[in-house]
Scaffold this motif. Structure first.
Motif, PDB file in Angstrom:
ATOM      1  N   SER A 184       0.859  -1.269   0.276  1.00  0.00           N
ATOM      2  CA  SER A 184      -0.050  -0.157   0.124  1.00  0.00           C
ATOM      3  C   SER A 184       1.111   1.341   0.082  1.00  0.00           C
ATOM      4  CB  SER A 184      -0.863  -0.099   1.234  1.00  0.00           C
ATOM      5  OG  SER A 184      -0.080   0.059   2.354  1.00  0.00           O
ATOM      6  N   VAL A 205       1.337   5.397   1.677  1.00  0.00           N
ATOM      7  CA  VAL A 205       1.069   6.442   2.522  1.00  0.00           C
ATOM      8  C   VAL A 205       0.802   7.753   1.883  1.00  0.00           C
ATOM      9  CG1 VAL A 205       2.221   5.382   4.273  1.00  0.00           C
ATOM     10  CG2 VAL A 205       3.372   7.129   2.839  1.00  0.00           C
ATOM     11  N   LEU A 260      -1.724   8.345  -0.348  1.00  0.00           N
ATOM     12  CA  LEU A 260      -3.214   8.481  -1.031  1.00  0.00           C
ATOM     13  C   LEU A 260      -3.701   9.968  -1.084  1.00  0.00           C
ATOM     14  CD1 LEU A 260      -4.642   5.371   0.971  1.00  0.00           C
ATOM     15  CD2 LEU A 260      -4.034   5.324  -1.270  1.00  0.00           C
ATOM     16  N   GLY A 261      -4.239  10.141  -2.187  1.00  0.00           N
ATOM     17  CA  GLY A 261      -4.981  11.416  -2.411  1.00  0.00           C
ATOM     18  C   GLY A 261      -3.734  12.389  -2.602  1.00  0.00           C
ATOM     19  N   ARG A 264     -13.391  16.057  -2.423  1.00  0.00           N
ATOM     20  CA  ARG A 264     -12.908  15.398  -1.260  1.00  0.00           C
ATOM     21  C   ARG A 264     -12.835  16.591  -0.192  1.00  0.00           C
ATOM     22  NH1 ARG A 264      -7.330  12.927  -4.009  1.00  0.00           N
ATOM     23  NH2 ARG A 264      -8.281  11.262  -5.050  1.00  0.00           N
ATOM     24  N   ALA A 291     -14.717  16.111   3.716  1.00  0.00           N
ATOM     25  CA  ALA A 291     -13.808  16.269   4.647  1.00  0.00           C
ATOM     26  C   ALA A 291     -14.429  17.262   5.320  1.00  0.00           C
ATOM     27  CB  ALA A 291     -12.575  16.652   4.259  1.00  0.00           C
ATOM     28  N   ALA A 343      -5.487  15.523   2.366  1.00  0.00           N
ATOM     29  CA  ALA A 343      -5.322  14.146   2.345  1.00  0.00           C
ATOM     30  C   ALA A 343      -5.004  13.909   3.754  1.00  0.00           C
ATOM     31  CB  ALA A 343      -4.026  13.668   1.421  1.00  0.00           C
ATOM     32  N   GLU A 344      -3.929  14.318   4.498  1.00  0.00           N
ATOM     33  CA  GLU A 344      -3.486  14.115   5.814  1.00  0.00           C
ATOM     34  C   GLU A 344      -4.874  14.169   6.735  1.00  0.00           C
ATOM     35  OE1 GLU A 344      -0.327  16.655   6.531  1.00  0.00           O
ATOM     36  OE2 GLU A 344       0.500  15.574   4.908  1.00  0.00           O
ATOM     37  N   TYR A 345      -5.488  15.394   6.553  1.00  0.00           N
ATOM     38  CA  TYR A 345      -6.706  15.787   7.322  1.00  0.00           C
ATOM     39  C   TYR A 345      -8.050  14.638   7.200  1.00  0.00           C
ATOM     40  CZ  TYR A 345     -10.577  18.154   9.784  1.00  0.00           C
ATOM     41  OH  TYR A 345     -11.764  18.567  10.304  1.00  0.00           O
ATOM     42  N   ALA A 346      -8.270  14.468   6.037  1.00  0.00           N
ATOM     43  CA  ALA A 346      -9.431  13.442   5.557  1.00  0.00           C
ATOM     44  C   ALA A 346      -8.891  12.115   6.211  1.00  0.00           C
ATOM     45  CB  ALA A 346      -9.713  13.438   4.230  1.00  0.00           C
ATOM     46  N   GLN A 347      -7.742  11.580   6.235  1.00  0.00           N
ATOM     47  CA  GLN A 347      -7.184  10.515   6.684  1.00  0.00           C
ATOM     48  C   GLN A 347      -7.524  10.473   8.330  1.00  0.00           C
ATOM     49  OE1 GLN A 347      -4.243   8.517   3.998  1.00  0.00           O
ATOM     50  NE2 GLN A 347      -4.716   9.976   2.791  1.00  0.00           N
ATOM     51  N   LEU A 397      -4.794  11.617   9.631  1.00  0.00           N
ATOM     52  CA  LEU A 397      -3.654  11.715  10.261  1.00  0.00           C
ATOM     53  C   LEU A 397      -2.872  12.906  10.696  1.00  0.00           C
ATOM     54  CD1 LEU A 397      -2.136  10.036   6.815  1.00  0.00           C
ATOM     55  CD2 LEU A 397      -2.839   8.950   8.951  1.00  0.00           C
TER      56      LEU A 397
END
Length: 301
Positions: free
Chosen positions: A57, A59, A61-62, A155, A159, A271-275, A277
Motif C-alpha cells: 500500500s 502512505v 493516498l490522495g 474530497r 472532509a 489528504a492528511e486531514y481526511a485520513q 493523520l
C-alpha cells in the motif's frame, strides 16, 4: 493497518528467508524509522548492500505522488548508479530490491553550510533529470495533477470544508495551469530532499528512495526547498532568496516551483486531514502544510 498490510507483515520472514537464499545474502539488522518498507542491512561477499521490501500500500493516498513508489526499481535501473544508488537485484513478485548501501550514510542535512548542500543537491538532481523516451511504467506528473485537480473539490466537501475555499480553488487552478504549460518532461526523483541524499563511497553523495514520475523538472525542487525552509530562522524573509538561489543552479523558473509547492501543500493537507493523520491546528501551526501554503502564496509574484 489494512488487510494487505497485515498479510505483508506476516509474510515478511518467509520473503526475507527466500530472497536471502536466492541472492546469497547475509542479512543484518533493520534500519529504524522506515514506515513503508522493511529495510535491512545485507552483504554478499565483501559488498555491503540493503534489502528493501516495500509494503503493498501507499502512505501518499490522495496526493500527487500516490502510487509512484511502485516504479522505484525501474527508476534505479534507468539511472544505473549515476547520481543514485545502484539496483543490484529486483524481485517483481514482492517488489523487493537489493540495492547499494551508502557508507558512511550521513544525510545531506548534516552539512552545516547551506550553500554546499544546495550545490550538491543541484548537481545530483541535474544528473537524475534524464529526458525520454521513458516507458509506461512511469506515471506522468501532468496526468496525476489533472486527476487530482478534478478530485479535490469533492474530497474537500467530504472532509467538511476544513479550511478556506480560496486555498482549494487556487490549488485546483494552479494544477490546471501547470499541466497546460511547461518545459519538456524528464524522469523525476519525486521525493528529493536533504534526508534522501546520503554520503557514500562509490561517489561522495547518492540519492535514495525515489517516488519516480515523468514530468516538469520544477516539481523536484518542491520537497528540497520545503526542507530548506525548516532550516531558516525567518522563512517570511529568507525563503524567497533560498528558492531563487537553488532554482538558479538548475535553471528552473522559481514561480513554477512556488506554484507546484502551493498545490502540493494544499492537496497534502487535505489528504492528511481526511485520513485522520493530523489535526487542523497542526496543519496551521508554524511549518505546517497550511501555514506553509499561505506563506508561499504571499511569496508568489
Amino acid at each position: 493497518m489494512g488487510q494487505g498490510s497485515r498479510e505483508w507483515l506476516a509474510d515478511l520472514p518467509e520473503v526475507c528467508r527466500r530472497l536471502g537464499d536466492e541472492w546469497s545474502l547475509d542479512l543484518g539488522s533493520p534500519f529504524v524509522g522506515c514506515h513503508v518498507s522493511l529495510v535491512i542491512t545485507a552483504s554478499r561477499g565483501p559488498r555491503r548492500l540493503v534489502l528493501k521490501v516495500p509494503m503493498p500500500s501507499t502512505v501518499e493516498l490522495g496526493t500527487l505522488p500516490a502510487g509512484a513508489r511502485a516504479a522505484e526499481a525501474d527508476a534505479l535501473r534507468e539511472w544505473a548508479g549515476d547520481g543514485a544508488v545502484e539496483l543490484v537485484e529486483h524481485d517483481p513478485a514482492t517488489g523487493a530490491m537489493l540495492i547499494e548501501r551508502c557508507v558512511p550514510g550521513a544525510s545531506l542535512d548534516h552539512l552545516d553550510n547551506h550553500d554546499d548542500a544546495d550545490r550538491v543537491a543541484a548537481e545530483i538532481l541535474g544528473r537524475l533529470h534524464r529526458t525520454g523516451p521513458h516507458g509506461p511504467q512511469f506515471d506522468r506528473l501532468a496526468d496525476r495533477a489533472i486527476q487530482l485537480a478534478h478530485a479535490l473539490p469533492a474530497r474537500y466537501e467530504m472532509a467538511g470544508a476544513p479550511f478556506e475555499q480560496w486555498l482549494l480553488d487556487t490549488a485546483v487552478e494552479l494544477l490546471g495551469h501547470l499541466c497546460q504549460s511547461g518545459p519538456s518532461e524528464v524522469l523525476l526523483h519525486g521525493d528529493f530532499h536533504l534526508e534522501n541524499i546520503l554520503s557514500a563511497g562509490r561517489e561522495q553523495w547518492l540519492a535514495i528512495d525515489p517516488l519516480p514520475m515523468v514530468g516538469d523538472r520544477a516539481y523536484d525542487a518542491v520537497q528540497y526547498l520545503l526542507f530548506r525552509m525548516g532550516d531558516l530562522a525567518d522563512p517570511t524573509t529568507e525563503w524567497t532568496p533560498a528558492i531563487a538561489q537553488f532554482c538558479a543552479r538548475l535553471d528552473l523558473d522559481p514561480e513554477r516551483v512556488k506554484a507546484w509547492t502551493f498545490a502540493r501543500l494544499v492537496s497534502d493537507a487535505l489528504a492528511e486531514y481526511a485520513q485522520g493523520l493530523t489535526t487542523l491546528a497542526e496543519l496551521e501551526s508554524r511549518q505546517g502544510d497550511l501555514w506553509s501554503a499561505r506563506l508561499v502564496h504571499n511569496l508568489r509574484e
